[in-house]
Design an enzyme around this catalytic site. Structure first.
Site, short mmCIF file in Angstrom:
data_model
loop_
_atom_site.label_atom_id
_atom_site.label_comp_id
_atom_site.label_asym_id
_atom_site.label_seq_id
_atom_site.Cartn_x
_atom_site.Cartn_y
_atom_site.Cartn_z
N ASN A 66 0.88 -1.17 0.00
CA ASN A 66 0.00 0.00 0.00
C ASN A 66 0.92 1.22 0.00
O ASN A 66 1.51 1.54 1.02
CB ASN A 66 -0.89 -0.03 1.25
CG ASN A 66 -1.72 1.23 1.38
OD1 ASN A 66 -1.76 2.07 0.47
ND2 ASN A 66 -2.39 1.38 2.51
N TRP A 67 1.01 1.83 -1.16
CA TRP A 67 1.95 2.96 -1.28
C TRP A 67 1.45 4.21 -0.56
O TRP A 67 2.19 5.16 -0.40
CB TRP A 67 2.17 3.30 -2.77
CG TRP A 67 2.93 2.26 -3.55
CD1 TRP A 67 3.41 1.05 -3.10
CD2 TRP A 67 3.28 2.33 -4.94
NE1 TRP A 67 4.04 0.38 -4.12
CE2 TRP A 67 3.97 1.15 -5.27
CE3 TRP A 67 3.08 3.28 -5.94
CZ2 TRP A 67 4.47 0.89 -6.54
CZ3 TRP A 67 3.56 3.03 -7.22
CH2 TRP A 67 4.26 1.85 -7.51
N LYS A 68 0.17 4.22 -0.21
CA LYS A 68 -0.45 5.40 0.41
C LYS A 68 -0.20 6.62 -0.48
O LYS A 68 -0.14 6.47 -1.71
CB LYS A 68 0.07 5.58 1.84
CG LYS A 68 -0.11 4.29 2.67
CD LYS A 68 0.10 4.45 4.14
CE LYS A 68 -0.11 3.11 4.83
NZ LYS A 68 -0.01 3.18 6.28
N HIS A 112 -9.27 1.19 4.94
CA HIS A 112 -8.02 1.40 5.67
C HIS A 112 -8.28 2.34 6.84
O HIS A 112 -9.09 3.27 6.74
CB HIS A 112 -6.95 2.00 4.73
CG HIS A 112 -5.59 1.94 5.33
ND1 HIS A 112 -5.18 2.85 6.26
CD2 HIS A 112 -4.58 1.06 5.17
CE1 HIS A 112 -3.95 2.53 6.65
NE2 HIS A 112 -3.57 1.44 6.00
N GLU A 163 -6.72 4.73 7.95
CA GLU A 163 -6.50 6.15 7.64
C GLU A 163 -7.74 6.74 6.97
O GLU A 163 -8.09 7.90 7.20
CB GLU A 163 -5.24 6.30 6.78
CG GLU A 163 -3.98 6.03 7.60
CD GLU A 163 -2.81 5.43 6.84
OE1 GLU A 163 -2.79 5.50 5.60
OE2 GLU A 163 -1.91 4.88 7.51
N GLU A 193 -5.24 -4.92 10.45
CA GLU A 193 -4.20 -3.91 10.68
C GLU A 193 -4.46 -3.21 12.00
O GLU A 193 -5.30 -2.29 12.06
CB GLU A 193 -4.20 -2.88 9.55
CG GLU A 193 -3.91 -3.45 8.19
CD GLU A 193 -3.29 -2.40 7.26
OE1 GLU A 193 -2.22 -2.69 6.72
OE2 GLU A 193 -3.86 -1.31 7.11
N GLY A 219 2.86 2.15 10.81
CA GLY A 219 3.84 3.21 10.68
C GLY A 219 4.55 3.57 11.97
O GLY A 219 5.23 4.59 12.06
N SER A 228 3.69 -2.26 10.30
CA SER A 228 5.14 -2.37 10.52
C SER A 228 5.68 -3.76 10.18
O SER A 228 6.61 -4.25 10.82
CB SER A 228 5.52 -1.97 11.95
OG SER A 228 5.16 -0.62 12.19
N GLY A 272 3.00 -1.14 4.21
CA GLY A 272 3.08 0.29 3.91
C GLY A 272 4.50 0.70 3.59
O GLY A 272 4.99 0.54 2.47
N GLY A 273 5.20 1.21 4.58
CA GLY A 273 6.54 1.77 4.38
C GLY A 273 7.49 0.85 3.63
O GLY A 273 8.23 1.29 2.73
P1 13P Z 1 3.27 0.25 7.64
O1 13P Z 1 3.74 -1.03 7.03
O2 13P Z 1 4.01 1.46 7.16
O3 13P Z 1 3.16 0.16 9.13
O4 13P Z 1 1.76 0.47 7.10
C1 13P Z 1 0.87 -0.57 7.18
C2 13P Z 1 -0.34 -0.19 6.44
O5 13P Z 1 -1.09 0.68 6.86
C3 13P Z 1 -0.62 -0.86 5.17
O6 13P Z 1 -1.89 -0.59 4.71
#
Ligand code: 13P
Length: 252
Positions: free
Chosen positions: A9-11, A96, A98, A168, A174, A214, A235-236
């Site tokens: 997920n590149w966000k 998600h 967010e 999640e 993050g 994470s 994510g990251g």
């Molecule tokens: P991180 O891997 O950066 O913690 O993010 C997870 C995430 O929200 C994937 O959708």
């Protein structure tokens, strides 16, 4: 047998040029490699068509990170599920944390989105998870159960069978604070039991449940070794091939 999936997920990261470069680099890294999981990349909307036409989408599925809760019409700035499908994308990340926290997405809105995603032949990657205070209060199971029930349990068994779930925990996103492998297994097993309670054991056994928060090359193997953890939503660590590949390779 349920699918094993590593989804990025590149966000809100990467310009179009940077995103294309990353997608092509991943495509090249995977070419000719035997991979033991499905690989997905969730890009910003504007990248979808270019990325889908630049890579081998039989090897890397493309996902949007959201879509509208309406079919079409006067909804300025929105992107419909049919538009996403027309780009060559195959998945839509929905719910998600967010989006729930910053954009007011309710379980009712997510029910509409899920139905539209399915109606357009796309696979929802449906995110659930509790915030820290809920985990500390010990009510994480109730939270994820409500999220699933309110948005997904109106679906037929056939349609539910097309859903990928992603657990999640918001406190792990993050933050560098991953759920332990035991914490992940415990709640994934619970989530599967909730699905079994509604749709039966076969549907539950076939449902892929990803872990997100994470997750990285150092902890993926331990997380994925759990019987009810079927992959990751990343994510990251999905933002470079160097960080993403070891997670894919954690499946052996
Ligand atoms: P991180 O891997 O950066 O913690 O993010 C997870 C995430 O929200 C994937 O959708």
């Amino acid at each position: 047998m349920r699918k094993k999936i590593v989804a990025g997920n590149w966000k809100m990261n990467k310009t179009l040029q940077e995103g294309l470069e990353l997608a092509k680099e991943l495509d090249a890294a995977l070419a000719g490699k035997a991979i033991n999981c499905d690989v997905v990349i969730g890009t910003p909307f504007i990248h979808l068509a270019s990325v889908a036409s630049a890579i081998d989408t039989t090897k890397i599925g493309v996902a949007s990170q959201n879509c509208a809760d309406k079919v079409s019409g006067a909804y300025t700035g929105e992107i419909s599920a049919s538009m996403v499908a027309s780009t060559g994308a195959k998945y839509v990340i929905l719910g998600h944390s967010e989006r729930r926290a910053y954009y007011g997405e309710t379980t009712a809105i997510l029910k509409e989105k899920t139905e539209l995603v399915l109606a357009n032949g796309l696979t929802p990657i449906f995110c659930i998870g509790e915030v820290l205070e809920e985990r500390e209060a010990g009510i994480q199971n109730q939270i994820v159960k409500n999220q699933i029930e309110e948005s997904l349990f109106g679906l037929s068994a056939e349609d539910f069978g097309k859903i990928v779930l992603a657990y999640e925990p918001v406190w792990a996103i993050g933050t560098g604070k991953t759920a332990t492998a035991a914490q992940a297994q415990e709640i994934h097993e619970y989530i599967r039991s909730v699905v079994a309670g509604k749709y039966g054991k076969e549907v539950a056994d076939n449902c892929s449940i990803l872990y997100g928060g994470s997750c990285n090359g150092a902890n993926a193997k331990e997380l994925f070794a759990n019987p009810d953890v079927d992959g990751g939503l990343i994510g990251g660590a999905a933002l470079t091939v160097a960080a993403f590949m070891p997670i894919i390779e954690a499946w052996g």
